[in-house]
Design a protein around this motif. Structure first.
Motif, PDB file in Angstrom:
ATOM      1  N   THR A   1       0.411  -0.841  -0.422  1.00  0.00           N
ATOM      2  CA  THR A   1       0.062  -0.188  -0.299  1.00  0.00           C
ATOM      3  C   THR A   1       0.943   1.349   0.185  1.00  0.00           C
ATOM      4  O   THR A   1       0.385   2.305  -0.653  1.00  0.00           O
ATOM      5  N   PHE A   2       1.876   1.295   0.810  1.00  0.00           N
ATOM      6  CA  PHE A   2       2.820   2.429   0.752  1.00  0.00           C
ATOM      7  C   PHE A   2       3.415   2.214  -0.900  1.00  0.00           C
ATOM      8  O   PHE A   2       3.239   3.742  -1.115  1.00  0.00           O
TER       9      PHE A   2
ATOM     10  N   GLN B   1       0.899   4.274  -3.116  1.00  0.00           N
ATOM     11  CA  GLN B   1       0.473   5.703  -2.568  1.00  0.00           C
ATOM     12  C   GLN B   1       1.720   6.159  -2.977  1.00  0.00           C
ATOM     13  O   GLN B   1       1.801   7.455  -3.609  1.00  0.00           O
ATOM     14  N   LEU B   2       3.223   5.902  -2.737  1.00  0.00           N
ATOM     15  CA  LEU B   2       4.115   6.647  -3.116  1.00  0.00           C
ATOM     16  C   LEU B   2       4.395   6.543  -5.133  1.00  0.00           C
ATOM     17  O   LEU B   2       4.999   7.612  -5.740  1.00  0.00           O
ATOM     18  N   SER B   3       3.841   5.526  -5.432  1.00  0.00           N
ATOM     19  CA  SER B   3       3.179   5.351  -6.954  1.00  0.00           C
ATOM     20  C   SER B   3       2.589   6.938  -7.859  1.00  0.00           C
ATOM     21  O   SER B   3       3.096   7.070  -8.342  1.00  0.00           O
ATOM     22  N   ASP B   4       1.549   6.561  -6.695  1.00  0.00           N
ATOM     23  CA  ASP B   4       0.354   8.169  -7.251  1.00  0.00           C
ATOM     24  C   ASP B   4       1.584   9.272  -6.945  1.00  0.00           C
ATOM     25  O   ASP B   4       1.168  10.329  -8.241  1.00  0.00           O
ATOM     26  N   PHE B   5       2.396   9.383  -5.805  1.00  0.00           N
ATOM     27  CA  PHE B   5       3.385  10.388  -6.056  1.00  0.00           C
ATOM     28  C   PHE B   5       4.218  11.093  -7.643  1.00  0.00           C
ATOM     29  O   PHE B   5       4.046  12.288  -7.642  1.00  0.00           O
TER      30      PHE B   5
ATOM     31  N   LYS C   1      -0.828  12.105   0.997  1.00  0.00           N
ATOM     32  CA  LYS C   1      -1.294  10.945   1.113  1.00  0.00           C
ATOM     33  C   LYS C   1      -0.835   9.399   1.275  1.00  0.00           C
ATOM     34  O   LYS C   1      -1.476   8.553   1.656  1.00  0.00           O
ATOM     35  N   VAL C   2       0.960  10.170   1.546  1.00  0.00           N
ATOM     36  CA  VAL C   2       1.869   8.728   0.839  1.00  0.00           C
ATOM     37  C   VAL C   2       1.956   8.277   2.865  1.00  0.00           C
ATOM     38  O   VAL C   2       2.238   9.320   3.420  1.00  0.00           O
ATOM     39  N   ASP C   3       1.296   7.651   2.917  1.00  0.00           N
ATOM     40  CA  ASP C   3       1.113   6.928   5.262  1.00  0.00           C
ATOM     41  C   ASP C   3       2.800   6.319   5.180  1.00  0.00           C
ATOM     42  O   ASP C   3       2.871   5.039   5.347  1.00  0.00           O
ATOM     43  N   MET C   4       2.667   7.519   6.317  1.00  0.00           N
ATOM     44  CA  MET C   4       4.246   6.712   6.631  1.00  0.00           C
ATOM     45  C   MET C   4       3.861   5.813   7.810  1.00  0.00           C
ATOM     46  O   MET C   4       5.074   5.060   8.548  1.00  0.00           O
ATOM     47  N   LYS C   5       3.098   5.951   8.558  1.00  0.00           N
ATOM     48  CA  LYS C   5       2.169   4.937  10.117  1.00  0.00           C
ATOM     49  C   LYS C   5       2.383   3.184   9.173  1.00  0.00           C
ATOM     50  O   LYS C   5       2.346   2.183   9.729  1.00  0.00           O
ATOM     51  N   LEU C   6       2.505   3.415   7.534  1.00  0.00           N
ATOM     52  CA  LEU C   6       2.812   1.726   7.224  1.00  0.00           C
ATOM     53  C   LEU C   6       4.569   1.222   7.078  1.00  0.00           C
ATOM     54  O   LEU C   6       4.277   0.309   6.624  1.00  0.00           O
ATOM     55  N   LEU C   7       5.180   2.325   7.650  1.00  0.00           N
ATOM     56  CA  LEU C   7       6.171   1.893   7.454  1.00  0.00           C
ATOM     57  C   LEU C   7       6.928   1.452   9.274  1.00  0.00           C
ATOM     58  O   LEU C   7       6.448   2.462  10.497  1.00  0.00           O
ATOM     59  N   SER C   8       8.221   1.011   9.439  1.00  0.00           N
ATOM     60  CA  SER C   8       8.683   0.818  10.505  1.00  0.00           C
ATOM     61  C   SER C   8      10.146   0.853  10.698  1.00  0.00           C
ATOM     62  O   SER C   8      11.200   0.629  10.180  1.00  0.00           O
ATOM     63  N   GLY C   9      10.656   1.043  12.103  1.00  0.00           N
ATOM     64  CA  GLY C   9      12.361   1.204  11.645  1.00  0.00           C
ATOM     65  C   GLY C   9      12.915   1.976  10.729  1.00  0.00           C
ATOM     66  O   GLY C   9      12.374   3.284  10.587  1.00  0.00           O
ATOM     67  N   ALA C  10      14.133   1.226  10.514  1.00  0.00           N
ATOM     68  CA  ALA C  10      15.295   2.045   9.279  1.00  0.00           C
ATOM     69  C   ALA C  10      14.362   2.722   8.443  1.00  0.00           C
ATOM     70  O   ALA C  10      14.920   3.431   8.131  1.00  0.00           O
ATOM     71  N   ALA C  11      13.089   1.931   7.838  1.00  0.00           N
ATOM     72  CA  ALA C  11      12.360   2.661   6.585  1.00  0.00           C
ATOM     73  C   ALA C  11      11.326   3.765   7.003  1.00  0.00           C
ATOM     74  O   ALA C  11      11.834   4.990   6.374  1.00  0.00           O
ATOM     75  N   HIS C  12      11.126   3.497   8.013  1.00  0.00           N
ATOM     76  CA  HIS C  12      10.163   4.943   8.850  1.00  0.00           C
ATOM     77  C   HIS C  12      11.208   5.966   8.821  1.00  0.00           C
ATOM     78  O   HIS C  12      10.957   7.316   8.473  1.00  0.00           O
TER      79      HIS C  12
ATOM     80  N   GLY D   1       6.457  -0.546  -6.023  1.00  0.00           N
ATOM     81  CA  GLY D   1       4.947  -1.420  -6.616  1.00  0.00           C
ATOM     82  C   GLY D   1       5.525  -1.688  -7.684  1.00  0.00           C
ATOM     83  O   GLY D   1       4.157  -2.778  -8.814  1.00  0.00           O
ATOM     84  N   GLY D   2       7.047  -2.377  -8.575  1.00  0.00           N
ATOM     85  CA  GLY D   2       6.422  -2.261  -9.335  1.00  0.00           C
ATOM     86  C   GLY D   2       7.235  -1.485 -11.081  1.00  0.00           C
ATOM     87  O   GLY D   2       7.321  -2.109 -12.398  1.00  0.00           O
ATOM     88  N   LYS D   3       6.536  -0.684 -10.456  1.00  0.00           N
ATOM     89  CA  LYS D   3       6.211   0.743 -11.743  1.00  0.00           C
ATOM     90  C   LYS D   3       7.993   1.426 -12.331  1.00  0.00           C
ATOM     91  O   LYS D   3       8.514   1.107 -11.063  1.00  0.00           O
ATOM     92  N   GLU D   4       8.595   1.194 -13.714  1.00  0.00           N
ATOM     93  CA  GLU D   4       9.230   1.746 -13.369  1.00  0.00           C
ATOM     94  C   GLU D   4       9.351   3.170 -13.420  1.00  0.00           C
ATOM     95  O   GLU D   4       8.767   3.652 -13.867  1.00  0.00           O
ATOM     96  N   ALA D   5      11.016   3.388 -13.070  1.00  0.00           N
ATOM     97  CA  ALA D   5      11.424   4.950 -13.082  1.00  0.00           C
ATOM     98  C   ALA D   5      12.549   4.887 -13.904  1.00  0.00           C
ATOM     99  O   ALA D   5      13.424   4.124 -13.491  1.00  0.00           O
ATOM    100  N   TYR D   6      13.128   6.271 -14.638  1.00  0.00           N
ATOM    101  CA  TYR D   6      14.242   6.638 -14.740  1.00  0.00           C
ATOM    102  C   TYR D   6      15.160   7.141 -14.634  1.00  0.00           C
ATOM    103  O   TYR D   6      14.004   8.521 -14.330  1.00  0.00           O
ATOM    104  N   TYR D   7      16.141   7.321 -13.710  1.00  0.00           N
ATOM    105  CA  TYR D   7      16.518   8.577 -13.792  1.00  0.00           C
ATOM    106  C   TYR D   7      17.072   9.364 -14.814  1.00  0.00           C
ATOM    107  O   TYR D   7      19.101   8.697 -14.758  1.00  0.00           O
ATOM    108  N   GLU D   8      17.796  10.268 -14.316  1.00  0.00           N
ATOM    109  CA  GLU D   8      17.693  10.882 -15.929  1.00  0.00           C
ATOM    110  C   GLU D   8      18.506  12.631 -15.582  1.00  0.00           C
ATOM    111  O   GLU D   8      18.283  12.565 -14.540  1.00  0.00           O
ATOM    112  N   TYR D   9      20.043  12.493 -16.392  1.00  0.00           N
ATOM    113  CA  TYR D   9      21.204  13.414 -16.263  1.00  0.00           C
ATOM    114  C   TYR D   9      21.363  14.547 -17.355  1.00  0.00           C
ATOM    115  O   TYR D   9      21.361  14.190 -18.497  1.00  0.00           O
TER     116      TYR D   9
END
Length: 201
Positions: free
Chosen positions: A56-57, A60-64, A96-107, A154-162
């Protein structure tokens, strides 16, 4: 002392190569882009997320990411008002990205990235100076890259460009949903100036 002329020649050659790659005429620019794309097919590293996180996190990050792409496209179009509108929409998606879905180092890592993302979006909305907006977009992109690299989409690709010529040759990165270069820092001035540096999943 004999090596100094050779060093100067090498430095000048490197400068000419950079200017030729991104600062030439439209035809040279398109040829450079095509060559870069072919090279990237062979050399662009593919990165997996650092953390295993709640789906779910990631969604939500994919929506952003989708909202970020619309903002990036507004920069490509050099449309100040559209940039402001898309920054506002991206800000809403980020909330809308819910930080409560993360814990520990990820949070902890997400909290490190979140504040600069929020600040950059607010800065973009607060000005009608396109170049100032682009500087904030660079900050947004740098921190969003770290988040995507850490958590994935979540499986969607992103390209890091320069683009090496952005901000008086300081260089700047951005994320895209396609490998075809559309430069948000120059728009039509140098639309295809840039290379794919990394593919994120």
């Amino acid at each position: 002392m004999k090596t100094r002329p050779l060093f100067l020649a090498f430095t000048f050659g490197a400068l000419v190569l950079t200017l030729t790659n991104c600062g030439g005429q439209k035809q040279d620019e398109h040829e450079h882009a095509a060559t870069a794309e072919k090279e990237d097919e062979k050399t662009t590293p593919v990165s997996e997320p650092q953390f295993k996180v709640d789906a779910t996190f990631q969604s939500q990050l994919s929506d952003f990411f989708t909202a970020y792409i619309k903002l990036k496209d507004a920069f490509v179009a050099s449309d100040v008002e559209k940039v402001k509108a898309e920054a506002s929409a991206a800000d809403a998606a980020l909330a809308k990205v819910d930080m409560k879905l993360l814990s520990g180092a990820a949070h902890n890592d997400w909290m490190t990235y979140l504040s600069p993302l929020q600040d950059a979006l607010k800065e973009i909305q607060a000005t009608t100076d396109l170049e100032a907006q682009r500087k904030s977009f660079r900050t947004l992109s740098d921190n969003f890259y770290k988040a995507v690299k850490a958590f994935g989409l979540g499986g969607k690709e992103a390209y890091y460009e320069y683009c090496p010529m952005a901000f008086n040759n300081e260089g700047a990165y951005w994320l895209s949903d396609q490998s075809k270069i559309r430069n948000p820092y120059f728009g039509d001035q140098m639309l295809t100036c840039g290379v794919v540096k990394e593919t994120l999943k």
